[in-house]
Design an enzyme around this catalytic site. Sequence first.
Site, mmCIF file in Angstrom:
data_model
loop_
_atom_site.group_PDB
_atom_site.id
_atom_site.type_symbol
_atom_site.label_atom_id
_atom_site.label_comp_id
_atom_site.label_asym_id
_atom_site.label_seq_id
_atom_site.Cartn_x
_atom_site.Cartn_y
_atom_site.Cartn_z
ATOM 1 N N HIS A 9 63.081 45.168 40.985
ATOM 2 C CA HIS A 9 62.121 44.803 39.849
ATOM 3 C C HIS A 9 62.479 43.798 38.909
ATOM 4 O O HIS A 9 62.759 43.919 38.017
ATOM 5 C CB HIS A 9 61.707 46.422 39.823
ATOM 6 C CG HIS A 9 62.871 46.854 38.982
ATOM 7 N ND1 HIS A 9 62.035 47.110 37.509
ATOM 8 C CD2 HIS A 9 64.080 48.104 39.030
ATOM 9 C CE1 HIS A 9 63.035 48.080 36.796
ATOM 10 N NE2 HIS A 9 64.468 48.242 37.537
ATOM 11 N N GLU A 82 68.177 53.423 42.673
ATOM 12 C CA GLU A 82 68.953 52.485 41.864
ATOM 13 C C GLU A 82 69.705 54.598 41.978
ATOM 14 O O GLU A 82 69.698 55.050 42.406
ATOM 15 C CB GLU A 82 67.930 53.090 40.210
ATOM 16 C CG GLU A 82 69.443 52.364 39.004
ATOM 17 C CD GLU A 82 70.186 51.480 39.041
ATOM 18 O OE1 GLU A 82 70.810 51.463 39.917
ATOM 19 O OE2 GLU A 82 69.963 50.723 37.850
#
Length: 219
Positions: A9, A82
């Site tokens: 990202h 994550e």
Amino acid sequence: MTEILLIRHGETAWNAIKRLQGHLDISLNAQGTQQAKALAWSLQNEKLDAIISSDLQRAVQTAGEIARLQGISTRIDAGLRERCYGGFEGQLYSEIPHVFPEAYAAWKSHDPDAEFPPGENKGETTRQFHQRIVAHIEHYAKQFEGKKIALVAHGGVLECAYRAAKGLPLSAPREVTIYNASINRFEYKDHALQLIQWGDIAHLDTDAMDEINQNDKAS
């Protein structure tokens, strides 16, 4: 054989000040949004058969920019999140050794089974995280056999893929830099992940970012 673009990202405000995010849901900052647009622009001439994103908004926002130019929708999968760092989440990296000295020492020792102190979310060991991520990558590689897909996720996810492709032990320290909005190319064939290109951020050079800014002003 499946072509896999593993994408981190764009930048968040917490990335910029080195505050650990983990499962905490932080959005892109202005720089990260521009990075995502530049990333999408660089991929617009590559036909992607699917875009799958972590459900955390920093990944969803990045994937959305790619999907918009590809003309396809984004699939959302919490399995690409994550790593969860438990009580470490929300702390500045510089603060962690002072707040959690023992847990920090265990983390830095690269013990794959070291646990994190409790926090808003339950932490994952390196081994648990690695198994989760590799299983999800392999799932999509098999589902889209013979096609090209993008998985939009996080730094830790990219590191898991790198280790798997290189056959590195979980106890080995990180040996690569993981850039925001980077393109990392893999192939999955013969039941194995192979690294083709790492850390492509050519689309984030000054000229490319300036072009995105000009296009934004014109639109």
